[in-house]
Design a protein around this motif. Structure first.
Motif, PDB file in Angstrom:
ATOM      1  N   PHE A 131      41.207  30.974  36.097  1.00  0.00           N
ATOM      2  CA  PHE A 131      40.167  31.800  36.711  1.00  0.00           C
ATOM      3  C   PHE A 131      40.266  33.259  36.271  1.00  0.00           C
ATOM      4  O   PHE A 131      39.258  33.934  36.109  1.00  0.00           O
ATOM      5  N   ARG A 132      41.488  33.775  36.041  1.00  0.00           N
ATOM      6  CA  ARG A 132      41.625  35.145  35.563  1.00  0.00           C
ATOM      7  C   ARG A 132      41.028  35.283  34.165  1.00  0.00           C
ATOM      8  O   ARG A 132      40.392  36.291  33.846  1.00  0.00           O
ATOM      9  N   GLN A 133      41.204  34.264  33.326  1.00  0.00           N
ATOM     10  CA  GLN A 133      40.683  34.323  31.959  1.00  0.00           C
ATOM     11  C   GLN A 133      39.170  34.213  31.920  1.00  0.00           C
ATOM     12  O   GLN A 133      38.527  34.763  31.037  1.00  0.00           O
ATOM     13  N   THR A 134      38.587  33.503  32.853  1.00  0.00           N
ATOM     14  CA  THR A 134      37.133  33.302  32.843  1.00  0.00           C
ATOM     15  C   THR A 134      36.395  34.445  33.506  1.00  0.00           C
ATOM     16  O   THR A 134      35.178  34.493  33.443  1.00  0.00           O
ATOM     17  N   GLU A 135      37.117  35.372  34.146  1.00  0.00           N
ATOM     18  CA  GLU A 135      36.485  36.514  34.796  1.00  0.00           C
ATOM     19  C   GLU A 135      37.123  37.798  34.274  1.00  0.00           C
ATOM     20  O   GLU A 135      37.803  38.515  35.002  1.00  0.00           O
ATOM     21  N   PRO A 136      36.935  38.113  32.962  1.00  0.00           N
ATOM     22  CA  PRO A 136      37.623  39.284  32.398  1.00  0.00           C
ATOM     23  C   PRO A 136      37.165  40.603  32.986  1.00  0.00           C
ATOM     24  O   PRO A 136      37.867  41.598  32.883  1.00  0.00           O
ATOM     25  N   GLY A 137      35.976  40.646  33.585  1.00  0.00           N
ATOM     26  CA  GLY A 137      35.483  41.894  34.133  1.00  0.00           C
ATOM     27  C   GLY A 137      36.016  42.218  35.518  1.00  0.00           C
ATOM     28  O   GLY A 137      35.761  43.289  36.051  1.00  0.00           O
ATOM     29  N   GLU A 138      36.749  41.327  36.117  1.00  0.00           N
ATOM     30  CA  GLU A 138      37.270  41.554  37.457  1.00  0.00           C
ATOM     31  C   GLU A 138      38.319  42.664  37.427  1.00  0.00           C
ATOM     32  O   GLU A 138      39.241  42.637  36.617  1.00  0.00           O
ATOM     33  N   PRO A 139      38.207  43.678  38.277  1.00  0.00           N
ATOM     34  CA  PRO A 139      39.205  44.758  38.285  1.00  0.00           C
ATOM     35  C   PRO A 139      40.603  44.214  38.558  1.00  0.00           C
ATOM     36  O   PRO A 139      40.789  43.304  39.363  1.00  0.00           O
ATOM     37  N   LYS A 140      41.589  44.766  37.866  1.00  0.00           N
ATOM     38  CA  LYS A 140      42.971  44.361  38.074  1.00  0.00           C
ATOM     39  C   LYS A 140      43.482  44.968  39.374  1.00  0.00           C
ATOM     40  O   LYS A 140      43.404  46.178  39.584  1.00  0.00           O
ATOM     41  N   GLN A 141      44.011  44.107  40.242  1.00  0.00           N
ATOM     42  CA  GLN A 141      44.531  44.561  41.521  1.00  0.00           C
ATOM     43  C   GLN A 141      45.935  44.006  41.730  1.00  0.00           C
ATOM     44  O   GLN A 141      46.218  42.869  41.354  1.00  0.00           O
ATOM     45  N   TYR A 142      46.785  44.815  42.346  1.00  0.00           N
ATOM     46  CA  TYR A 142      48.159  44.416  42.591  1.00  0.00           C
ATOM     47  C   TYR A 142      48.581  44.807  43.997  1.00  0.00           C
ATOM     48  O   TYR A 142      48.080  45.776  44.576  1.00  0.00           O
ATOM     49  N   GLN A 143      49.510  44.025  44.519  1.00  0.00           N
ATOM     50  CA  GLN A 143      50.199  44.367  45.756  1.00  0.00           C
ATOM     51  C   GLN A 143      51.696  44.276  45.468  1.00  0.00           C
ATOM     52  O   GLN A 143      52.143  43.365  44.769  1.00  0.00           O
ATOM     53  N   VAL A 144      52.453  45.222  45.976  1.00  0.00           N
ATOM     54  CA  VAL A 144      53.899  45.198  45.825  1.00  0.00           C
ATOM     55  C   VAL A 144      54.523  45.340  47.209  1.00  0.00           C
ATOM     56  O   VAL A 144      54.220  46.286  47.937  1.00  0.00           O
ATOM     57  N   TYR A 145      55.360  44.379  47.562  1.00  0.00           N
ATOM     58  CA  TYR A 145      56.086  44.417  48.820  1.00  0.00           C
ATOM     59  C   TYR A 145      57.547  44.759  48.538  1.00  0.00           C
ATOM     60  O   TYR A 145      58.195  44.107  47.703  1.00  0.00           O
ATOM     61  N   THR A 146      58.059  45.771  49.200  1.00  0.00           N
ATOM     62  CA  THR A 146      59.471  46.112  49.146  1.00  0.00           C
ATOM     63  C   THR A 146      60.034  45.921  50.556  1.00  0.00           C
ATOM     64  O   THR A 146      59.274  45.676  51.505  1.00  0.00           O
ATOM     65  N   PRO A 147      61.345  46.033  50.746  1.00  0.00           N
ATOM     66  CA  PRO A 147      61.886  45.843  52.097  1.00  0.00           C
ATOM     67  C   PRO A 147      61.286  46.760  53.156  1.00  0.00           C
ATOM     68  O   PRO A 147      61.247  46.401  54.335  1.00  0.00           O
ATOM     69  N   SER A 148      60.776  47.929  52.745  1.00  0.00           N
ATOM     70  CA  SER A 148      60.275  48.875  53.744  1.00  0.00           C
ATOM     71  C   SER A 148      58.833  49.301  53.539  1.00  0.00           C
ATOM     72  O   SER A 148      58.230  49.876  54.452  1.00  0.00           O
ATOM     73  N   HIS A 149      58.238  49.026  52.358  1.00  0.00           N
ATOM     74  CA  HIS A 149      56.900  49.531  52.079  1.00  0.00           C
ATOM     75  C   HIS A 149      55.996  48.432  51.503  1.00  0.00           C
ATOM     76  O   HIS A 149      56.462  47.440  50.953  1.00  0.00           O
ATOM     77  N   PHE A 150      54.686  48.696  51.647  1.00  0.00           N
ATOM     78  CA  PHE A 150      53.646  47.831  51.098  1.00  0.00           C
ATOM     79  C   PHE A 150      52.738  48.692  50.228  1.00  0.00           C
ATOM     80  O   PHE A 150      52.166  49.676  50.701  1.00  0.00           O
ATOM     81  N   PHE A 151      52.601  48.350  48.937  1.00  0.00           N
ATOM     82  CA  PHE A 151      51.811  49.117  47.977  1.00  0.00           C
ATOM     83  C   PHE A 151      50.570  48.327  47.577  1.00  0.00           C
ATOM     84  O   PHE A 151      50.619  47.108  47.423  1.00  0.00           O
ATOM     85  N   THR A 152      49.467  49.038  47.399  1.00  0.00           N
ATOM     86  CA  THR A 152      48.264  48.454  46.819  1.00  0.00           C
ATOM     87  C   THR A 152      47.868  49.294  45.609  1.00  0.00           C
ATOM     88  O   THR A 152      47.972  50.525  45.635  1.00  0.00           O
ATOM     89  N   MET A 153      47.419  48.639  44.525  1.00  0.00           N
ATOM     90  CA  MET A 153      47.015  49.338  43.310  1.00  0.00           C
ATOM     91  C   MET A 153      45.804  48.616  42.729  1.00  0.00           C
ATOM     92  O   MET A 153      45.750  47.391  42.716  1.00  0.00           O
TER      93      MET A 153
END
Length: 472
Positions: free
Chosen positions: A369-391
């Motif tokens: 699905f990622r390959q068939t939708e190349p225009g989709e914005p790249k989004q990430y989440q990172v979980y650490t022991p104390s914080h939650f990141f969104t990018m």
């Protein structure tokens, strides 16, 4: 992304991957053959008159076809060579191999595995490796030249010219077109750093040359310097500590020296006083009515490493760390957005997760699905022991916006944000989960997949910038 997806479609895609696995196996065998041989470590040195010469170090890596390896070194020209590491090695992907350290000069590493990311930028003549020793946090970067017939000095010279984007053989090799691996090239020994180029994350400390010197600089701004792309990180503040990373420099920042100003027509950017701790950026400013920079004159920016603000330090740690796993908390790690589902035909919204759990090849399906939708914005989440990141990448891969906040884990089924909002986690596999979101009168389920490679987030963001449109 189409929001109406049939479970039957997912099941149909969950086919055996025998042919693909066989192809990957052959590819790894080819890579092993290319890596097999004797390699000598080298690096460029800047001479007192500003010139460059190649220094071949008395360090050798021998990767044997039977799966054994050894590293040996010679302390001086009159000393015998000695083995400082022996063991077995194996290819784990087309860009990684693992050395099992049976013996090591430092006994603390004996019996442990060391994973190395590698690249062969000039066929099988040059080997780049990046690794972090077990239990350490420093990212080490090394360059090795194959021991063979031929002019090894010329090969090394051409490689480092490509690396630094300087003129080679009469052809102007442009920077950013080599697609080099983006990592922090700081080694365990400062004297063995590959170049005098600034590499790492540096804070803007002062600006001089304008109507008045700005020292200290009042804003929280950083340069992220790599071999392939230069990025800028700006802390935007706010309760959830927002930040922006953009591709602000059209070229990689490489050491030039301050140089003579005899040629008044030369207005090119200059990087000097450069090492792992600091660098100075000098550029010709044509900004009018700027409070910080001059008009029609040189402006100076002074950068230092390791000077993070309290808000920026957690971001720097997340950017430079490899994706982590915690056996006690499955959410810890880096996650990439895969797809969203609004409704599944002929399947109630209450039981679609249970249906998806029955799919065997979930990882392959999400990759499809990622390959068939190349225009989709790249989004990430990172979980650490104390914080939650969104990018999230924006503006056609020219900018990434992010934020982070504290997080409270409620077992593995949900997390609680500082405002008290509870986010439920619906696990599909150990490496994929869905989050339910209410969007007006619609219910959306967003699926996230774990990032399992060894690339840092810094490497990943840099590749997005290189693959997107470059600044003009």
């Amino acid at each position: 992304m189409k929001t109406r997806i049939l479970v039957a479609t997912l099941l149909m895609l969950a086919l055996p991957m025998t042919a693909k696995n066989k192809k990957d196996g052959n590819k790894f065998a080819e890579q092993k053959q290319r890596l097999t041989g004797i390699w000598q470590q080298c690096l460029p040195m800047t001479t007192n008159d500003g010139g460059r010469q190649i220094r071949f170090l008395p360090h050798f890596k021998i990767l044997s076809s039977d799966g054994t390896f050894c590293n040996m070194s010679q302390a001086s020209s009159v000393a015998p060579a000695a083995l400082f590491a022996t063991g077995e090695w194996r290819i784990t992907s087309d860009s990684t191999f693992v050395e099992h350290l049976a013996t090591n000069a430092n006994s603390v590493y004996e019996g442990k595995d060391n994973e190395l990311t590698f690249r062969l930028p000039m066929g099988n003549q040059v080997l780049e490796v990046f690794y972090t020793m077990p239990g350490d946090t420093r990212r080490i970067r090394e360059a090795w030249i194959r021991v063979q017939e031929g002019d090894a000095v010329a090969i090394a010279q051409k490689y480092f010219e490509r690396l630094n984007g300087i003129q080679s053989d009469g052809n102007n090799t442009l920077r950013n077109q080599q697609n080099l691996i983006i990592e922090e090239p700081q080694g365990s020994d400062e004297n063995l750093s590959l170049t005098e180029n600034p590499r790492g994350i540096y804070k803007l400390m002062a600006i001089k040359g304008g109507r008045q010197d700005i020292d200290p600089y009042p804003h929280d701004v950083y340069k992220i310097c790599t071999d392939s792309v230069t990025m800028r990180m700006t802390m935007l503040g706010g309760p959830n500590k927002m930040f922006r990373i953009d591709h602000s420099d059209p070229e990689v920042l490489n050491y030039t020296g301050e140089r003579s100003e005899a040629d008044k027509t030369d207005k090119s950017v200059r990087i000097f006083d450069s090492n792992a701790e600091r660098f100075t950026l000098k550029w010709w400013s044509m900004l009018q009515n700027s409070a910080y920079y001059p008009y029609n004159n040189w402006g100076y920016e002074y950068y230092e490493s390791g000077k993070y603000s309290e808000a920026a330090k957690p971001i720097a740690e997340v950017l430079t760390s490899a994706p982590a796993r915690d056996p006690n908390n499955p959410l810890i790690g880096t996650w990439q957005y895969a797809l969203k589902i609004e409704k599944i035909e002929e399947t109630g919204q209450d039981n679609w997760i249970e249906e998806l759990k029955k799919v065997d090849n979930m990882k392959d399906i999400l990759a499809y699905f990622r390959q068939t939708e190349p225009g989709e914005p790249k989004q990430y989440q990172v979980y650490t022991p104390s914080h939650f990141f969104t990018m999230r990448m924006l503006d056609n891969m020219k900018e990434m916006m992010g934020a982070y906040d504290n997080v409270i884990y409620n077992g593995k089924e949900s997390v609680t944000a500082p405002g008290g909002e509870v986010m439920e986690i619906h696990w599909l596999t150990d490496d994929a989960f869905a989050i339910k979101q209410q969007m007006g009168n619609k219910v959306l389920y967003r699926i996230w997949e774990r990032v399992t490679d060894n690339d840092s987030m810094l490497s990943r963001i840099g590749r997005h910038f290189l693959n997107g449109n470059k600044p003009k």
